[in-house]
Design a protein around this motif. Sequence first.
Motif, PDB file in Angstrom:
ATOM      1  N   MET A   1      27.972  31.136  30.476  1.00  0.00           N
ATOM      2  CA  MET A   1      27.073  32.264  30.368  1.00  0.00           C
ATOM      3  C   MET A   1      27.877  33.509  30.007  1.00  0.00           C
ATOM      4  N   SER A   2      27.296  34.367  29.155  1.00  0.00           N
ATOM      5  CA  SER A   2      28.004  35.552  28.707  1.00  0.00           C
ATOM      6  C   SER A   2      28.222  36.518  29.866  1.00  0.00           C
ATOM      7  N   SER A   3      29.466  36.960  30.037  1.00  0.00           N
ATOM      8  CA  SER A   3      29.778  37.887  31.120  1.00  0.00           C
ATOM      9  C   SER A   3      29.339  39.304  30.801  1.00  0.00           C
ATOM     10  N   SER A   4      28.827  39.546  29.566  1.00  0.00           N
ATOM     11  CA  SER A   4      28.396  40.883  29.185  1.00  0.00           C
ATOM     12  C   SER A   4      27.014  41.217  29.732  1.00  0.00           C
ATOM     13  N   HIS A   5      26.249  40.212  30.139  1.00  0.00           N
ATOM     14  CA  HIS A   5      24.919  40.467  30.688  1.00  0.00           C
ATOM     15  C   HIS A   5      25.047  41.095  32.067  1.00  0.00           C
ATOM     16  N   ALA A   6      24.184  42.080  32.370  1.00  0.00           N
ATOM     17  CA  ALA A   6      24.263  42.811  33.635  1.00  0.00           C
ATOM     18  C   ALA A   6      24.154  41.875  34.838  1.00  0.00           C
ATOM     19  N   PHE A   7      23.322  40.844  34.725  1.00  0.00           N
ATOM     20  CA  PHE A   7      23.158  39.920  35.843  1.00  0.00           C
ATOM     21  C   PHE A   7      24.438  39.134  36.093  1.00  0.00           C
ATOM     22  N   ASP A   8      25.074  38.667  35.034  1.00  0.00           N
ATOM     23  CA  ASP A   8      26.312  37.904  35.190  1.00  0.00           C
ATOM     24  C   ASP A   8      27.427  38.767  35.759  1.00  0.00           C
ATOM     25  N   GLN A   9      27.439  40.034  35.400  1.00  0.00           N
ATOM     26  CA  GLN A   9      28.420  40.939  35.991  1.00  0.00           C
ATOM     27  C   GLN A   9      28.149  41.130  37.483  1.00  0.00           C
ATOM     28  N   ALA A  10      26.863  41.176  37.854  1.00  0.00           N
ATOM     29  CA  ALA A  10      26.493  41.415  39.248  1.00  0.00           C
ATOM     30  C   ALA A  10      26.871  40.247  40.156  1.00  0.00           C
ATOM     31  N   ILE A  11      26.810  39.015  39.640  1.00  0.00           N
ATOM     32  CA  ILE A  11      27.077  37.836  40.477  1.00  0.00           C
ATOM     33  C   ILE A  11      28.475  37.269  40.255  1.00  0.00           C
ATOM     34  N   ALA A  12      29.293  37.954  39.453  1.00  0.00           N
ATOM     35  CA  ALA A  12      30.628  37.449  39.115  1.00  0.00           C
ATOM     36  C   ALA A  12      31.509  37.372  40.359  1.00  0.00           C
ATOM     37  N   LEU A  13      32.285  36.313  40.441  1.00  0.00           N
ATOM     38  CA  LEU A  13      33.208  36.099  41.552  1.00  0.00           C
ATOM     39  C   LEU A  13      34.578  35.698  41.027  1.00  0.00           C
ATOM     40  N   THR A  14      35.613  36.226  41.667  1.00  0.00           N
ATOM     41  CA  THR A  14      36.993  35.894  41.312  1.00  0.00           C
ATOM     42  C   THR A  14      37.614  35.093  42.450  1.00  0.00           C
ATOM     43  N   PRO A  15      38.145  33.896  42.171  1.00  0.00           N
ATOM     44  CA  PRO A  15      38.775  33.106  43.242  1.00  0.00           C
ATOM     45  C   PRO A  15      39.995  33.828  43.808  1.00  0.00           C
ATOM     46  N   LEU A  16      40.078  33.865  45.147  1.00  0.00           N
ATOM     47  CA  LEU A  16      41.241  34.448  45.825  1.00  0.00           C
ATOM     48  C   LEU A  16      42.130  33.368  46.409  1.00  0.00           C
ATOM     49  N   SER A  17      41.517  32.342  46.995  1.00  0.00           N
ATOM     50  CA  SER A  17      42.228  31.205  47.574  1.00  0.00           C
ATOM     51  C   SER A  17      41.210  30.093  47.765  1.00  0.00           C
ATOM     52  N   ASP A  18      41.606  29.000  48.414  1.00  0.00           N
ATOM     53  CA  ASP A  18      40.666  27.904  48.657  1.00  0.00           C
ATOM     54  C   ASP A  18      39.445  28.430  49.419  1.00  0.00           C
ATOM     55  N   ASN A  19      38.256  28.195  48.862  1.00  0.00           N
ATOM     56  CA  ASN A  19      36.977  28.543  49.495  1.00  0.00           C
ATOM     57  C   ASN A  19      36.720  30.048  49.606  1.00  0.00           C
ATOM     58  N   LEU A  20      37.544  30.890  48.993  1.00  0.00           N
ATOM     59  CA  LEU A  20      37.377  32.333  49.134  1.00  0.00           C
ATOM     60  C   LEU A  20      37.312  33.015  47.769  1.00  0.00           C
ATOM     61  N   TYR A  21      36.298  33.884  47.613  1.00  0.00           N
ATOM     62  CA  TYR A  21      36.064  34.595  46.360  1.00  0.00           C
ATOM     63  C   TYR A  21      35.867  36.081  46.630  1.00  0.00           C
ATOM     64  N   GLN A  22      36.099  36.878  45.592  1.00  0.00           N
ATOM     65  CA  GLN A  22      35.843  38.311  45.690  1.00  0.00           C
ATOM     66  C   GLN A  22      34.821  38.721  44.635  1.00  0.00           C
ATOM     67  N   GLY A  23      33.890  39.582  45.037  1.00  0.00           N
ATOM     68  CA  GLY A  23      32.909  40.132  44.116  1.00  0.00           C
ATOM     69  C   GLY A  23      32.771  41.624  44.354  1.00  0.00           C
ATOM     70  N   THR A  24      31.950  42.263  43.501  1.00  0.00           N
ATOM     71  CA  THR A  24      31.720  43.706  43.592  1.00  0.00           C
ATOM     72  C   THR A  24      30.248  43.981  43.353  1.00  0.00           C
ATOM     73  N   THR A  25      29.664  44.865  44.141  1.00  0.00           N
ATOM     74  CA  THR A  25      28.252  45.195  43.964  1.00  0.00           C
ATOM     75  C   THR A  25      28.029  45.882  42.616  1.00  0.00           C
ATOM     76  N   SER A  26      26.789  45.796  42.137  1.00  0.00           N
ATOM     77  CA  SER A  26      26.438  46.331  40.817  1.00  0.00           C
ATOM     78  C   SER A  26      25.409  47.446  40.954  1.00  0.00           C
ATOM     79  N   ASP A  27      25.666  48.582  40.307  1.00  0.00           N
ATOM     80  CA  ASP A  27      24.698  49.687  40.314  1.00  0.00           C
ATOM     81  C   ASP A  27      23.382  49.271  39.667  1.00  0.00           C
ATOM     82  N   ALA A  28      23.446  48.367  38.697  1.00  0.00           N
ATOM     83  CA  ALA A  28      22.242  47.955  37.971  1.00  0.00           C
ATOM     84  C   ALA A  28      21.254  47.227  38.861  1.00  0.00           C
ATOM     85  N   PHE A  29      21.728  46.656  39.973  1.00  0.00           N
ATOM     86  CA  PHE A  29      20.858  45.870  40.851  1.00  0.00           C
ATOM     87  C   PHE A  29      20.767  46.484  42.259  1.00  0.00           C
TER      88      PHE A  29
END
Length: 269
Positions: A1-29
């Motif tokens: 899925m394109s990461s340029s869509h506002a929804f995909d940016q809002a739910i994006a997660l970056t792996p930090l370690s096993d079973n752990l991810y980091q995300g950031t809230t979105s002003d658009a939502f």
Amino acid sequence: MSSSHAFDQAIALTPLSDNLYQGTTSDAFQNMVGPFGGTTAATLLNAVLQHPQRLGDPVSLTVNFAGPVGEGDFEVEATPLRTNRSTQHWLLLQKQNGEVVTSATAFFAIRRETLSEQQLNAPTAPPPSSLQRLDISIRNWFKQYDFRFVHGIPLMGRTEGQPIDTESLLWVRDAVERPLDFTSLTAMGDVFAPRIFLLRKSFTPSGTVSMTHYFHATSDELEEIGHGFLLGRAQASRLHNNYADQVAHLWSEDGQLLLTSTQSVYFKE
């Protein structure tokens, strides 16, 4: 899925370690307090969908909104509790500053081809092309969806003597085209405003406390729908002593039942 869509940016997660991810809230939502709950639920589901141990597709997701999600970064722990031959159970925790703000459980499975019988047919509704898009930009996230209401517009109130009716029937899709998948279906299952908004013209502080989605659709069915509209219907059974339920369904344009959702919603008096 394109990461340029506002929804995909809002739910994006970056792996930090096993079973752990980091995300950031979105002003658009953004919603009344913190992000739109549908986006939060979709983010938690996304943690499982991109987890290397994930088995199958989602069958159910229960999300408990324990506290407000503040603006900025958060972490999601996605822990597989048990994996069987064709089923898998998950525990999901969203944390900020070491404190749980949202918890969830998810059930995934490899679905087999079996008897298929749809008991709940889609209600009769005019085609979405015949209805005007309605701007109900109560909060930022409303602008991210194309709403075409058949009836049950929030904050319109009811005339004196009119029977109490908390049902909304509407067509909905992403305002900016995006192919439907499990994460966007999860979010759209929460697009219905609190049912108390159907009874009053003035704003009442409200929020979902607990929400369960039951996924009827397969990934292949969602792929076939693409950018199409979904027909949604939501209704409360009873509003009483600060809490109300909500039962909602989403169908495809050709009448396939895709999702059933139940909620417990708080409203302030």
